[in-house]
Scaffold this motif. Structure first.
Motif, short mmCIF file in Angstrom:
data_model
loop_
_atom_site.label_atom_id
_atom_site.label_comp_id
_atom_site.label_asym_id
_atom_site.label_seq_id
_atom_site.Cartn_x
_atom_site.Cartn_y
_atom_site.Cartn_z
N ASP A 68 8.72 17.35 6.81
CA ASP A 68 9.13 17.66 8.17
C ASP A 68 8.17 16.98 9.13
OD1 ASP A 68 9.66 18.78 10.70
OD2 ASP A 68 10.13 20.75 9.84
N LEU A 69 8.68 16.05 9.90
CA LEU A 69 7.88 15.28 10.85
C LEU A 69 7.18 16.17 11.87
CD1 LEU A 69 7.07 12.45 11.81
CD2 LEU A 69 9.19 12.35 13.08
N ASN A 70 7.74 17.35 12.12
CA ASN A 70 7.17 18.28 13.10
C ASN A 70 6.19 19.27 12.48
OD1 ASN A 70 8.67 17.23 15.36
ND2 ASN A 70 10.47 18.13 14.39
N GLN A 71 5.85 19.06 11.22
CA GLN A 71 4.90 19.93 10.52
C GLN A 71 3.72 19.09 10.00
OE1 GLN A 71 5.12 23.29 10.33
NE2 GLN A 71 6.96 23.15 11.58
N PRO A 72 2.78 18.74 10.88
CA PRO A 72 1.68 17.87 10.45
C PRO A 72 0.85 18.45 9.30
CG PRO A 72 1.30 18.71 12.68
CD PRO A 72 2.69 19.11 12.29
N ASP A 73 0.75 19.79 9.21
CA ASP A 73 0.01 20.38 8.09
C ASP A 73 0.69 20.08 6.76
OD1 ASP A 73 -1.87 21.38 9.83
OD2 ASP A 73 -1.07 23.43 9.83
N GLN A 74 2.03 20.04 6.76
CA GLN A 74 2.77 19.72 5.55
C GLN A 74 2.51 18.26 5.15
OE1 GLN A 74 7.06 19.05 5.82
NE2 GLN A 74 7.36 20.41 4.06
N ILE A 75 2.51 17.38 6.12
CA ILE A 75 2.24 15.96 5.84
C ILE A 75 0.81 15.79 5.34
CG2 ILE A 75 2.10 13.65 6.85
CD1 ILE A 75 4.38 14.58 8.78
N GLY A 76 -0.13 16.44 6.02
CA GLY A 76 -1.52 16.38 5.58
C GLY A 76 -1.70 16.92 4.17
N GLY A 77 -1.02 18.04 3.88
CA GLY A 77 -1.09 18.62 2.53
C GLY A 77 -0.55 17.67 1.48
N PHE A 78 0.53 16.97 1.81
CA PHE A 78 1.09 15.99 0.87
C PHE A 78 0.06 14.88 0.59
CE2 PHE A 78 3.13 11.94 0.06
CZ PHE A 78 3.93 12.24 -1.04
N ILE A 79 -0.57 14.38 1.63
CA ILE A 79 -1.56 13.31 1.47
C ILE A 79 -2.73 13.80 0.62
CG2 ILE A 79 -3.26 11.87 2.69
CD1 ILE A 79 -1.17 11.79 5.03
N ILE A 80 -3.23 14.98 0.92
CA ILE A 80 -4.36 15.56 0.16
C ILE A 80 -4.00 15.71 -1.30
CG2 ILE A 80 -5.72 17.66 -0.15
CD1 ILE A 80 -5.73 17.85 2.98
N ILE B 279 0.85 -1.18 0.00
CA ILE B 279 0.00 0.00 0.00
C ILE B 279 0.89 1.24 0.00
CG2 ILE B 279 -1.96 -1.09 1.16
CD1 ILE B 279 -0.94 0.14 3.80
N PRO B 280 0.38 2.38 -0.49
CA PRO B 280 1.18 3.61 -0.43
C PRO B 280 1.50 3.96 1.03
CG PRO B 280 -0.75 3.88 -1.83
CD PRO B 280 -0.91 2.58 -1.12
N LYS B 281 2.75 4.39 1.26
CA LYS B 281 3.21 4.64 2.62
C LYS B 281 4.02 5.93 2.70
CE LYS B 281 4.13 -0.27 3.37
NZ LYS B 281 4.39 -0.83 2.06
N ILE B 282 4.02 6.50 3.91
CA ILE B 282 4.96 7.56 4.28
C ILE B 282 5.85 6.96 5.37
CG2 ILE B 282 5.25 9.83 5.32
CD1 ILE B 282 2.55 10.61 4.11
N GLU B 283 7.14 6.94 5.12
CA GLU B 283 8.07 6.42 6.12
C GLU B 283 8.38 7.51 7.14
OE1 GLU B 283 12.62 4.64 6.52
OE2 GLU B 283 11.73 4.89 4.53
N LEU B 284 8.29 7.17 8.42
CA LEU B 284 8.70 8.07 9.49
C LEU B 284 10.10 7.68 9.90
CD1 LEU B 284 5.45 8.13 11.66
CD2 LEU B 284 6.08 9.55 9.71
N HIS B 285 11.01 8.64 9.83
CA HIS B 285 12.43 8.33 10.06
C HIS B 285 13.05 9.35 11.00
CE1 HIS B 285 16.33 6.61 9.13
NE2 HIS B 285 16.79 7.84 8.94
N GLN C 121 6.72 1.15 -2.43
CA GLN C 121 5.41 1.70 -2.05
C GLN C 121 5.56 2.96 -1.19
OE1 GLN C 121 2.43 0.65 -3.09
NE2 GLN C 121 3.31 -1.00 -4.27
N ILE C 122 6.76 3.26 -0.73
CA ILE C 122 6.98 4.46 0.09
C ILE C 122 7.02 5.68 -0.83
CG2 ILE C 122 8.61 5.66 1.60
CD1 ILE C 122 9.27 2.89 2.82
N LEU C 123 6.11 6.62 -0.58
CA LEU C 123 5.95 7.81 -1.41
C LEU C 123 6.76 8.99 -0.90
CD1 LEU C 123 2.05 7.72 -1.59
CD2 LEU C 123 3.66 6.75 -3.25
#
Length: 114
Positions: A96-108, A54-60, A75-77
């Motif tokens: 940026d793991l500390n910017q949830p809006d950025q992560i949400g924007g990427f998903i959207i 499945i499509p994934k975002i890796e947390l590192h 599958q890591i996007l």
């Protein structure tokens, strides 16, 4: 203690927890998703299931000194990290793991959810 099922409820939601008797009985991601009402969802976000295709975002977190998984998993996007990553093994977004809006924007944007 020892309950096979537990139900919690409030004025706005309810949840049912069901105990599995046999650890070998663990449900697959596909079986779990089947339990959802597909008429009311646009996106399913899961944590874990690293081996699913499945499509994934890796947390590192580089400070933990674990290798990046994206080199072996097509599958890591994107990679979300708490520190900049100099080189990713392929063209991946670095979030940026500390910017949830950025992560949400990427998903959207990636799934055209606007």
């Amino acid at each position: 203690a020892g309950a096979q099922q537990m139900l919690i409820s409030s004025a706005r939601r309810w949840a049912l927890m069901h105990e599995l008797n046999d650890p070998q009985q663990e449900y697959s991601l596909a079986q779990l998703v089947e339990q959802l009402n597909h008429d009311t969802i646009d996106l399913v976000l899961v944590e874990g299931f690293k081996k699913e295709a499945i499509p994934k975002i890796e947390l590192h977190r580089p400070s933990l000194q674990h290798p990046l998984l994206c080199a072996q998993d097509p599958q890591i996007l994107a990679v979300a990290s708490d520190q900049p990553i100099a080189q990713l093994p392929r063209q991946l977004a670095c979030l940026d793991l500390n910017q949830p809006d950025q992560i949400g924007g990427f998903i959207i944007a990636h799934f055209n959810l606007t």
